[in-house]
Design an enzyme around this catalytic site. Sequence first.
Site, PDB file in Angstrom:
ATOM      1  N   GLU A  57       0.812  -1.230   0.000  1.00 27.40           N
ATOM      2  CA  GLU A  57       0.000   0.000   0.000  1.00 27.40           C
ATOM      3  C   GLU A  57       0.839   1.272   0.000  1.00 27.40           C
ATOM      4  OE1 GLU A  57      -2.966  -0.084   3.038  1.00 27.40           O
ATOM      5  OE2 GLU A  57      -4.002  -1.779   2.168  1.00 27.40           O
ATOM      6  N   GLU A  95      -5.134  -8.668   0.616  1.00 25.27           N
ATOM      7  CA  GLU A  95      -5.856  -8.411   1.878  1.00 25.27           C
ATOM      8  C   GLU A  95      -7.320  -8.164   1.587  1.00 25.27           C
ATOM      9  OE1 GLU A  95      -4.366  -5.225   4.413  1.00 25.27           O
ATOM     10  OE2 GLU A  95      -2.301  -5.793   3.966  1.00 25.27           O
TER      11      GLU A  95
HETATM   12  C1  BG6 Z   1      -4.299  -2.193   5.266  1.00 24.68           C
HETATM   13  C2  BG6 Z   1      -2.940  -2.516   5.791  1.00 24.68           C
HETATM   14  O1  BG6 Z   1      -4.349  -0.836   5.052  1.00 24.68           O
HETATM   15  O2  BG6 Z   1      -5.410  -2.408   6.032  1.00 24.68           O
HETATM   16  C3  BG6 Z   1      -2.937  -3.309   7.081  1.00 24.68           C
HETATM   17  O3  BG6 Z   1      -2.126  -3.122   4.842  1.00 24.68           O
HETATM   18  C4  BG6 Z   1      -4.064  -2.782   7.954  1.00 24.68           C
HETATM   19  O4  BG6 Z   1      -1.681  -3.232   7.656  1.00 24.68           O
HETATM   20  C5  BG6 Z   1      -5.374  -3.083   7.271  1.00 24.68           C
HETATM   21  O5  BG6 Z   1      -4.055  -3.255   9.266  1.00 24.68           O
HETATM   22  C6  BG6 Z   1      -6.587  -2.673   8.052  1.00 24.68           C
HETATM   23  O6  BG6 Z   1      -6.494  -1.340   8.429  1.00 24.68           O
HETATM   24  P1  BG6 Z   1      -6.744  -0.890   9.905  1.00 24.68           P
HETATM   25  O7  BG6 Z   1      -6.497   0.571   9.912  1.00 24.68           O
HETATM   26  O8  BG6 Z   1      -8.155  -1.222  10.211  1.00 24.68           O
HETATM   27  O9  BG6 Z   1      -5.785  -1.662  10.748  1.00 24.68           O
END
Ligand code: BG6
Length: 480
Positions: free
Chosen positions: A167, A379
Amino acid sequence: MNKYKFPENFLWGSASAAYQIEGAYNIDGKGMSNWDKFVRIPGKTFKGTTGDIAVDHYHRYKEDIALMAEMGLKTYRFSIAWTRIYPQGKGEVNQKGLEFYESIIDECLKYGIEPMVTIYHWDLPQALVEEYNGFESRKIIDDFLNYAETLFRAFGNKVKYWITLNEQNIFTSLGWLTAQHPPGKFDDGKMFYQVNHNAFLAHAKTVLSYRKMGFTGKIGASFAYTPSYPLDCNPINIMSKVNYDDLKNFWWLDMYAYGEYPRAAMKYLEKKGIAPVFYEDDAEILKAAAKEISFMGVNYYQSCVCEYNPLDGVTPYGTMNTTGIKGSGQITGIPGVYKNPQNKFLKTTDWDWTIDPVGLKYLCREITSRYRLPIIISENGLGAFDKQEDDKSIHDIYRIEYIKEHLKSLAEAIDEGCEVLAYCTWSFTDLLSWLNGYQKRYGFVYVDRNEETGSLNRYKKDSFYWYKKIIETNGEFLEK
Ligand code: BG6
C-alpha cells in the site's frame, strides 16, 4: 452444479505485517523503526497502543503456523521487518533477523503452506529517517534495493511470491498528506509526489534485480484499491470520478503496470507545480520494471462514491474514525476536484468503512480490462468488535458473512474472465490495528489481549472453522 468455482491450486490465504504481530521490538538485535518511534508520541494511536509486544508472534510463531496448518491454509502472507535484517537500515546484516524469518519460512514449508513475503509493510529503519528522511531522499532507492537483494539471496530459493511494497498509496498519503502516520507531515503535495516517485523507483529496481539474479518466482506490489462510483449521472460528478481514479488509483496502478503516470493527472500536478522530478534514467527503469511484474496485488476493503467538490469544499484533513464509534469519521476530498460522500445503498462497519462485495468484482474487472494482469487479493477482511463468551467461544457470524459475500463476488469475477491467483484474508490472528488499537479485530484466531494487557492466549473463532471448510472444498462450501 457448483456455482462458485475457483481454479485448481488456488491459494487460499491469510495475511499479516511484522509490526502488527511480532512484538519483541528491541530483541535479538532489532533496530528501532519509524513506527517504534511514532507510537510513543502522545495522541498518535488509540489509547497510546504500540507494537512493543503486539500479539507476540515473535515467540509464538510455531503455535500460529500450526493453527494455519490445522485450518489448511495454502499461503501465508507476512512481512519482514527491515530493522531485524539491517538494524541501521544498511551496513552489517543481523544474522538473528535472517534466522528468525528463515524459521518462519521453513515452518510454513513444513506444512505445505506457500510463503508470500512482503518486503516492506511500513516499518522503516529509524536510522534512515534520521540520516536522510527516509523516502524523501533518493538515497532510499539503493538502501531498499540492498535490503531486498539480501532477502532474495537468503530466501529466493524457498520463497516464490514477493510483494515489494504494501500500500504505497496509503503509507505515503497518511505519512505526508494528512500526518496520521509517520513521519506525520502535512504537505502541499510536492513532497508527497516526490516520495512516491522515489518509492516507485525502489520498487522498480527491486523487481529488475530479482529477475537479474535469475529468480523465476512471482513479484509485484500490493495496492490499496478503493474503486469508485459516481454519485449520479450529472456529468460534473462523472468527471469527478474520472479525476479521482486518475489521482487516487491509476497514479499507482498505471505506474506498476505500464511504468507511466496517467497523463491528465500529470498535467494537473504540473499546473500546480507539484509534479515529481524525474532523473535521466527514471522513465526507462520504471518502464522496464513494469514489463517484469507477475501480478497486481490488491488490498480491498471498501469502495467509494465521487461527487464534485467545490473550491471551498471539504479537504483531505477530515477526522478519521479510530474509535469504533460509528459516524465519527468525516467526509474528505480535494477542493475543486472530488469528495467522497457515503454510499446510501451500502452499510458501513463500526469504523465507517463501506461494506461492498461488488467492489471486489469491479476492481478485478477493471484490472483485467486495463492491464491484463493476474491478480492477487493480498488483503480483504472485516475489522469488528468481537466478544468472547464465558466458554471462550467467539461467534463472529458477521465476519463469516462479510468474507462469504466477498468470495462469491470474487468467484463471479473469475467466471467473467479474471485471472485470480490468491485470496488472503486480513488477518489470521487478531493483531494491532495501526491507529485503532487492539479492539478492532480482524482475525480467525482471537488473541486474548486488549489495549493494556492480556494472556495472549489464542482461541479459534467460528470463522476459523468456516474458512477451513471453504478451503477444504475449494470454495464449494460457499453454496451452503
Ligand atoms: C491495510 C494494511 O491498510 O489495512 C494493514 O495493509 C491494515 O496493515 C489493514 O491493518 C486494516 O487497516 P486498519 O487501519 O483497520 O488496521
